[in-house]
Design a protein around this motif. Sequence first.
Motif, mmCIF file in Angstrom:
data_model
loop_
_atom_site.group_PDB
_atom_site.id
_atom_site.type_symbol
_atom_site.label_atom_id
_atom_site.label_comp_id
_atom_site.label_asym_id
_atom_site.label_seq_id
_atom_site.Cartn_x
_atom_site.Cartn_y
_atom_site.Cartn_z
ATOM 1 N N MET A 59 0.162 -0.928 0.159
ATOM 2 C CA MET A 59 -0.059 -0.499 -0.150
ATOM 3 C C MET A 59 0.391 1.723 0.018
ATOM 4 O O MET A 59 1.777 0.666 0.904
ATOM 5 C CB MET A 59 -0.452 0.086 1.715
ATOM 6 C CG MET A 59 -1.753 1.016 1.112
ATOM 7 S SD MET A 59 -3.055 1.146 3.154
ATOM 8 C CE MET A 59 -3.102 -0.809 3.195
ATOM 9 N N LYS A 86 2.443 4.975 0.581
ATOM 10 C CA LYS A 86 2.206 5.790 1.818
ATOM 11 C C LYS A 86 2.037 7.220 1.582
ATOM 12 O O LYS A 86 3.386 7.600 1.160
ATOM 13 C CB LYS A 86 2.894 5.329 2.675
ATOM 14 C CG LYS A 86 3.382 5.933 4.707
ATOM 15 C CD LYS A 86 3.964 5.810 5.272
ATOM 16 C CE LYS A 86 4.102 4.339 6.315
ATOM 17 N NZ LYS A 86 4.707 3.845 7.206
ATOM 18 N N LEU A 92 -7.766 7.598 2.043
ATOM 19 C CA LEU A 92 -8.137 6.622 2.536
ATOM 20 C C LEU A 92 -8.990 5.469 2.002
ATOM 21 O O LEU A 92 -8.801 4.264 1.986
ATOM 22 C CB LEU A 92 -7.887 6.827 4.390
ATOM 23 C CG LEU A 92 -7.348 7.377 5.158
ATOM 24 C CD1 LEU A 92 -7.784 7.928 6.101
ATOM 25 C CD2 LEU A 92 -6.571 6.104 5.198
ATOM 26 N N ASP A 93 -10.255 6.578 1.291
ATOM 27 C CA ASP A 93 -11.304 5.592 0.563
ATOM 28 C C ASP A 93 -10.954 5.037 -0.686
ATOM 29 O O ASP A 93 -10.834 4.139 -1.051
ATOM 30 C CB ASP A 93 -12.336 6.020 0.250
ATOM 31 C CG ASP A 93 -13.550 6.957 1.701
ATOM 32 O OD1 ASP A 93 -13.289 5.925 2.446
ATOM 33 O OD2 ASP A 93 -13.779 7.941 1.791
ATOM 34 N N GLY A 139 -7.481 3.884 -1.118
ATOM 35 C CA GLY A 139 -6.250 2.134 -0.486
ATOM 36 C C GLY A 139 -5.028 3.255 -0.490
ATOM 37 O O GLY A 139 -4.136 2.027 -0.092
ATOM 38 N N GLU A 166 -2.416 4.623 2.558
ATOM 39 C CA GLU A 166 -1.742 4.960 3.930
ATOM 40 C C GLU A 166 -2.139 6.309 4.282
ATOM 41 O O GLU A 166 -1.175 6.762 3.552
ATOM 42 C CB GLU A 166 -0.755 4.090 4.110
ATOM 43 C CG GLU A 166 -0.727 3.305 5.074
ATOM 44 C CD GLU A 166 -0.267 2.286 5.727
ATOM 45 O OE1 GLU A 166 1.396 2.418 7.042
ATOM 46 O OE2 GLU A 166 0.469 1.865 4.682
ATOM 47 N N LYS A 173 -11.605 8.948 10.807
ATOM 48 C CA LYS A 173 -11.280 7.578 11.438
ATOM 49 C C LYS A 173 -12.359 7.135 10.935
ATOM 50 O O LYS A 173 -12.339 5.927 10.813
ATOM 51 C CB LYS A 173 -10.288 7.378 12.921
ATOM 52 C CG LYS A 173 -8.892 7.335 12.471
ATOM 53 C CD LYS A 173 -8.590 7.404 13.661
ATOM 54 C CE LYS A 173 -7.350 7.609 13.583
ATOM 55 N NZ LYS A 173 -6.664 8.360 15.348
ATOM 56 N N THR A 195 -14.255 6.687 7.143
ATOM 57 C CA THR A 195 -13.449 6.197 6.701
ATOM 58 C C THR A 195 -13.077 4.307 7.381
ATOM 59 O O THR A 195 -12.669 3.827 6.286
ATOM 60 C CB THR A 195 -12.210 6.318 5.864
ATOM 61 O OG1 THR A 195 -11.539 5.935 7.390
ATOM 62 C CG2 THR A 195 -12.205 7.463 5.956
ATOM 63 N N GLY A 196 -13.591 3.486 8.370
ATOM 64 C CA GLY A 196 -13.364 2.751 9.252
ATOM 65 C C GLY A 196 -11.824 2.751 9.369
ATOM 66 O O GLY A 196 -11.735 1.447 9.620
ATOM 67 N N LYS A 197 -10.888 3.615 8.428
ATOM 68 C CA LYS A 197 -9.169 3.177 8.876
ATOM 69 C C LYS A 197 -8.620 4.082 9.567
ATOM 70 O O LYS A 197 -8.882 4.931 9.834
ATOM 71 C CB LYS A 197 -9.058 3.827 7.367
ATOM 72 C CG LYS A 197 -9.389 3.227 5.551
ATOM 73 C CD LYS A 197 -8.966 2.234 5.115
ATOM 74 C CE LYS A 197 -10.099 1.041 4.143
ATOM 75 N NZ LYS A 197 -10.284 2.412 3.121
ATOM 76 N N SER A 198 -7.454 3.177 9.753
ATOM 77 C CA SER A 198 -7.028 3.945 10.864
ATOM 78 C C SER A 198 -5.312 5.324 10.071
ATOM 79 O O SER A 198 -5.613 4.939 9.039
ATOM 80 C CB SER A 198 -5.683 3.074 11.657
ATOM 81 O OG SER A 198 -4.752 2.180 11.048
ATOM 82 N N LEU A 199 -4.789 6.624 10.591
ATOM 83 C CA LEU A 199 -3.923 7.295 10.061
ATOM 84 C C LEU A 199 -3.301 6.911 11.284
ATOM 85 O O LEU A 199 -3.149 7.478 12.535
ATOM 86 C CB LEU A 199 -4.563 8.231 9.693
ATOM 87 C CG LEU A 199 -5.323 9.163 10.392
ATOM 88 C CD1 LEU A 199 -4.862 10.119 11.154
ATOM 89 C CD2 LEU A 199 -6.515 9.862 9.306
#
Length: 338
Positions: free
Chosen positions: A1, A3, A22-23, A25, A27, A46, A49-53
């Motif tokens: 992925m 960054k 984030l949506d 894909g 990082e 967060k 998107t349900g993702k961490s950063l």
Amino acid sequence: MKKILVTGGAGYIGSHTCVELLDSGYEVVIVDDLSNSELEPMKRIKALTGKSLSFHQVNILDKDALNAVFEKEGNIDAVIHFAALKAVGESVEQPLRYYHNNITGSLTLFEVMQDHAVSKIVFSSSATVYGDPETIPLTEKAPIQATNPYGQTKAMMEQILMDTGETYDWDVIILRYFNPVGAHPSGEIGEDPNYPNNLLPFVSQVAVGLREHVTIFGDDYDTPDGTGVRDYIHVVDLAKAHVKSLEKFATTDQETLVYNIGTGVGYSVKEMVETFREVSGKEIKTVTGPRRSGDIATCIADSSLANTDLKWTAEYDLKAMIESAWNWQSKYPNGYKG
Ligand code: UD1
């Protein structure tokens, strides 16, 4: 992925761009000193998107701290550089502060990138670099003639990146934004009205009852209704242009590419207020005042290069832009402060 390091990622355009990254894909590593923003959008990005950063509260002028971020994170593929002071009036009053923050800060970032062999950058520029345009719509070939220290810093940063790109073989994409407005359709992130600067945050605050009226800065311009005409662009459309720019890096070997990011359509101050009345159902009082120093009559983009080359087009129309601004403002009248 891949960054991506985003400076100023807690700010208005930065936060929307982080959601799109984030949506898509990527990082995301954010560097922001929170001088003109809040930590709250980090939580909301967060949640959305349900993702961490990864977040680092660092001022880009602090070379040691910036170096430490690059070392800790490792393998940064590209940088998107938003972090800058951005108020035109303030830049006229405090030129040294603006030049120091924006120019020295950017130079520090570029040096750290060079030290860590990071050579791809998307730079947040502005239509302000064109100053008072000679022809409308503006193509990327229009003369660069910024009329205030803020605009000068954007023009200088562009030049520094063009020279750096050529000498060190960097891949540089410069996006010249027209007038960003609106908010994420969720209403969870938007332009923090605690720091209003531009027309729409003022109109929003009047609609929500926090201010009494909007002052129209002059109605004697050479425009159809006498008020200033601008090319308003939805912040999510703008955010997506950054994702398209990252994709473009994979298919180009040109050092520097420059794109106007607007819709190609202009609306007057009166049209903006009228559409806001329709969307919100609120009475919005206006008072006509004198022209604001440094303002121009009309500013509209020719974004056809971004359409063809980046495969990017603006999707939100005026009504949708204002609906999203109203959704955010009515949900959080005091912005991130609740
Ligand atoms: C401003 C900045 C520009 C920056 C852009 C996006 C100035 C001179 N330029 O552009 O460098 O890139 O924001 O952040 O500040 N207006 C009113 N009443 C208000 C506020 C604005 O009538 O209370 C009018 C202005 O005269 C103008 C239009 O609304 O005609 C848009 O103003 P604004 O949102 O401040 O953006 P710009 O001045 O175009």
